[in-house]
Design an enzyme around this catalytic site. Structure first.
Site, PDB file in Angstrom:
ATOM      1  N   LYS A 215     -22.603  12.031  50.470  1.00 31.66           N
ATOM      2  CA  LYS A 215     -22.338  12.914  49.300  1.00 31.66           C
ATOM      3  C   LYS A 215     -23.072  12.681  47.998  1.00 31.66           C
ATOM      4  CE  LYS A 215     -18.615  14.746  52.001  1.00 31.66           C
ATOM      5  NZ  LYS A 215     -17.037  14.775  52.121  1.00 31.66           N
ATOM      6  N   ARG A 247     -15.694   8.534  58.232  1.00 36.31           N
ATOM      7  CA  ARG A 247     -16.501   9.691  58.844  1.00 36.31           C
ATOM      8  C   ARG A 247     -17.762   9.678  58.116  1.00 36.31           C
ATOM      9  NH1 ARG A 247     -18.212  14.884  57.443  1.00 36.31           N
ATOM     10  NH2 ARG A 247     -17.962  16.445  58.972  1.00 36.31           N
TER      11      ARG A 247
HETATM   12  N1  HH2 Z   1     -16.577  16.431  54.580  1.00 31.33           N
HETATM   13  C1  HH2 Z   1     -17.475  17.423  55.329  1.00 31.33           C
HETATM   14  C2  HH2 Z   1     -17.004  18.098  56.288  1.00 31.33           C
HETATM   15  N2  HH2 Z   1     -15.896  17.738  56.803  1.00 31.33           N
HETATM   16  N3  HH2 Z   1     -13.840  16.515  57.121  1.00 31.33           N
HETATM   17  C3  HH2 Z   1     -13.024  15.493  56.564  1.00 31.33           C
HETATM   18  N4  HH2 Z   1     -11.716  15.418  57.089  1.00 31.33           N
HETATM   19  N5  HH2 Z   1     -13.543  14.895  55.397  1.00 31.33           N
HETATM   20  C4  HH2 Z   1     -14.608  14.944  54.877  1.00 31.33           C
HETATM   21  O1  HH2 Z   1     -15.012  14.451  53.906  1.00 31.33           O
HETATM   22  C5  HH2 Z   1     -15.452  16.027  55.306  1.00 31.33           C
HETATM   23  C6  HH2 Z   1     -15.042  16.716  56.471  1.00 31.33           C
HETATM   24  C7  HH2 Z   1     -18.783  17.544  54.494  1.00 31.33           C
HETATM   25  O2  HH2 Z   1     -19.779  16.765  55.128  1.00 31.33           O
HETATM   26  P1  HH2 Z   1     -20.816  17.268  56.367  1.00 31.33           P
HETATM   27  O3  HH2 Z   1     -20.019  17.290  57.507  1.00 31.33           O
HETATM   28  O4  HH2 Z   1     -21.812  16.265  56.306  1.00 31.33           O
HETATM   29  O5  HH2 Z   1     -21.444  18.705  55.790  1.00 31.33           O
HETATM   30  P2  HH2 Z   1     -21.080  20.020  55.894  1.00 31.33           P
HETATM   31  O6  HH2 Z   1     -19.710  20.458  55.738  1.00 31.33           O
HETATM   32  O7  HH2 Z   1     -22.123  20.849  54.926  1.00 31.33           O
HETATM   33  O8  HH2 Z   1     -21.251  20.683  57.399  1.00 31.33           O
END
Ligand code: HH2
Length: 267
Positions: A215, A247
């Protein structure tokens, strides 16, 4: 079904498989279903307790996709990874329903059941696990000057309310975990405070999931573009403050680091 804390004892690693063209850290990498399925299998081999498959980016500024598009992204992946432990990262009942039919056991909803009035019922009927996450605003607006009085107690209060709603809709409390939503409507200082004061959230009595991996706060803190070491440091610290599900995008280094942290903690 066993409680989520028995199913995912601390530390448990959740590997991220974003089947999106535009996710903030790995957009496009796993957009091909064969590549995404291979990545999920490798994560499981490397020690992930579960893989989190998502077809909609929630990065700051993103607008969202239709259920049809999200299904077209995730279903081919889920079909290829039958038998692996899977979580579905969605806010849509239709996507959750189909994913649960295809073997997903956990629904990870970054809106904490605020986006789709039918999602709680889908989770309850399937007896699935549920992650409720805090977000201030929407992905489009959430990083526009987020403000709190006391971030730890406001996030905990919000999640307490969403948990009460989920339980009223028939989701069993022991299936629920909570997530303060690192980076979802938070400054760097808010994110740090949420980890430092994770006890406020843990006081609700449910397991806590943290997603700090890659992040932008980590980039601000380190000035680095390669966020692997920063991600591992954040995950280990979150674990030491009581988070049990981490995660992450880079499974193996997190599994190794958390194994050592758990051994040192005597867990
Ligand atoms: N962060 C993201 C997406 N889903 N779910 C939970 N429970 N907690 C989190 O911190 C979280 C999440 C964002 O990260 P990422 O999946 O890498 O990116 P994107 O949403 O752009 O796909």
């Amino acid at each position: 079904m066993i409680s989520i804390e028995e199913r995912f004892p601390g530390p448990s690693v959740m590997g991220v498989v974003n089947v999106t063209p535009d996710s903030f850290s790995d957009g496009g990498v796993h957009f091909d279903p064969d590549v995404a399925a291979a990545a999920a299998r490798r994560m499981a081999e490397e020690g992930a307790a579960i893989v989190d498959v998502g077809g909609e980016s929630t990065r700051p500024g993103s607008a969202g996709v239709s259920a049809e598009e999200e299904l077209a992204r995730v279903v081919p992946v889920l079909e290829r990874i039958q038998g692996l432990p899977v979580s579905i990262d969605t806010s849509k009942a239709e996507v959750a329903r189909r994913s649960l039919e295809l073997g997903a056991e956990l629904v990870n909803d970054v809106t904490a059941l605020r986006a789709d009035p039918e999602l709680a019922g889908v989770v309850a009927d399937a007896g699935a696990y549920l992650c409720l996450m805090h977000m201030l605003g929407t992905p489009r607006t959430m990083q526009d000057d987020p403000r709190y009085g006391d971030v730890a107690s406001e996030v905990a209060g919000f999640l307490e309310g969403r948990m009460a709603y989920a339980i009223a809709e028939g989701v069993r409390e022991e299936r629920i975990c909570l997530d303060p939503g690192i980076g979802f409507g938070k400054t760097v200082e808010h994110n740090l405070e949420l980890i430092r004061r994770l006890d406020v959230l843990l006081a609700l009595g449910r397991p806590v999931l943290i997603g700090f991996s890659r992040k932008s706060s980590l980039r601000r803190l380190t000035g680095s573009e390669d966020l692997l070491a920063a991600s591992v440091g954040a995950a280990v610290t979150a674990f030491e403050h009581g988070a049990t599900i981490l995660r992450v995008h880079d499974v193996k280094p997190h599994v190794d680091a958390l194994a050592v942290a758990a051994a040192l903690a005597g867990a």
